[in-house]
Design an enzyme around this catalytic site. Structure first.
Site, PDB file in Angstrom:
ATOM      1  N   ASN A  68      33.543 -23.355 -12.971  1.00 47.99           N
ATOM      2  CA  ASN A  68      32.475 -23.805 -13.852  1.00 47.99           C
ATOM      3  C   ASN A  68      32.982 -23.752 -15.290  1.00 47.99           C
ATOM      4  OD1 ASN A  68      29.817 -24.860 -14.068  1.00 47.99           O
ATOM      5  ND2 ASN A  68      29.065 -22.884 -14.772  1.00 47.99           N
ATOM      6  N   ASN A 100      29.355 -18.684 -16.707  1.00 46.78           N
ATOM      7  CA  ASN A 100      29.058 -19.719 -17.681  1.00 46.78           C
ATOM      8  C   ASN A 100      29.639 -19.380 -19.042  1.00 46.78           C
ATOM      9  OD1 ASN A 100      27.822 -22.332 -17.792  1.00 46.78           O
ATOM     10  ND2 ASN A 100      26.235 -21.530 -16.434  1.00 46.78           N
ATOM     11  N   ARG A 112      33.447 -23.410  -6.653  1.00 39.93           N
ATOM     12  CA  ARG A 112      34.089 -24.266  -7.651  1.00 39.93           C
ATOM     13  C   ARG A 112      34.158 -23.561  -8.990  1.00 39.93           C
ATOM     14  NH1 ARG A 112      30.744 -26.263 -11.528  1.00 39.93           N
ATOM     15  NH2 ARG A 112      28.528 -26.580 -11.090  1.00 39.93           N
ATOM     16  N   ASP A 125      23.165 -20.920 -20.510  1.00 41.26           N
ATOM     17  CA  ASP A 125      24.261 -21.718 -19.954  1.00 41.26           C
ATOM     18  C   ASP A 125      25.469 -21.583 -20.878  1.00 41.26           C
ATOM     19  OD1 ASP A 125      25.763 -23.787 -18.625  1.00 41.26           O
ATOM     20  OD2 ASP A 125      23.895 -24.693 -17.967  1.00 41.26           O
TER      21      ASP A 125
END
Length: 268
Positions: A79, A125, A77, A175
């Site tokens: 991100n 990220n 997927r 992140d």
């Protein structure tokens, strides 16, 4: 343009529009996991969704698929994603099970072309650029690093990858991130319960504590761009941790004393 904060609830497949003046949060179900949303020059949003890129009309809530991506496969997927100064979206992928090296970083151009930039990524990220546009910062979370590239805006190309900073906290990984108007890098630490600020020469300048261990992303907003908005997650936390962290999964705001820059818009 509207004074709203756009944020996503990835696995719920929801794009949210929060109005800080009224406290109203409108949630739009797009039907698939949505990793990121970016403003669109022509209005509405462009989304990085599970299987590619889509447009969202925030008035009608209609979702239109724009493009897939070369590495699309079951268990993969989209991100995090962000647009550069020329209106191209840089978006990365990951495996649902965090399989090592299964993800990649792509560049989605306004004309619909998708170019593979990096492969062998585990959890793509945070991405952003220095104020002069010469550097691109990037996070593959499982490396526990923020990396830095030389950035060629005209070509939409990166080179000279090197480590900008390593995260030494035992249970924390970097992140989402954002760069402020002074060139400082703000990065949310998943598992660290904070957003750290690093100077352009990689010195730790400070930290904003977050009442949720899984702080996930940050962005500057508000009328004066002096409000740091921070997302968090509650996924995967055991019941005993959730009892200690009642605000896990919450959306937070801080005023750290610096200003951000306006978000770049997708030009397509």
């Amino acid at each position: 343009r509207t004074g709203q904060l756009v944020w996503v609830d990835i696995m719920a497949g929801r794009v949210n529009l929060f109005d800080p003046l009224t406290g109203e949060n409108r949630s739009i179900n797009v039907g698939v996991p949505v990793g990121a949303a970016a403003l669109r020059e022509s209005g509405g949003l462009v989304l990085a969704v599970q299987d590619g890129f889509a447009a969202l009309d925030t008035e009608t809530e209609k979702v239109s698929q724009l493009s897939g991506f070369p590495g699309a496969a079951a268990g993969i997927r989209m991100n995090d994603a962000k647009c550069d100064s020329l209106g191209r979206m840089w978006a990365g992928t990951m495996a649902f099970d965090l399989h090592d090296g299964a993800g990649a970083l792509y560049r989605f151009d306004p004309d619909g072309r998708v170019t593979t930039i990096l492969t062998g990524v585990t959890c793509s990220n945070g991405t952003d650029w220095s104020p002069d546009g010469k550097l691109m910062y990037y996070v593959d979370s499982m490396t526990k690093r923020i990396d830095c590239f030389d950035f060629d805006a005209a070509a939409g190309a990166i080179s000279g990858r090197r480590t900008f900073v390593e995260i030494e906290l035992e249970r924390a990984v970097p992140d989402g991130l954002t760069v402020d108007s002074e060139g400082n890098i703000w990065v949310a630490l998943w598992g660290g319960g904070c957003v750290r600020c690093y100077s352009p020469d990689a010195k730790l300048m400070g930290s904003v504590e977050v009442p949720a261990s899984q702080s996930s992303c940050c962005a500057f907003g508000g009328a004066d761009l002096d409000e740091l908005c921070i997302t968090s997650a509650r996924t995967g936390l055991p019941d005993e941790e959730l009892a200690k962290q009642p605000l896990a999964g919450g959306l937070f705001r801080s005023r750290p004393g610096v200003k951000g820059v306006r978000a770049n818009r997708f030009a397509g």
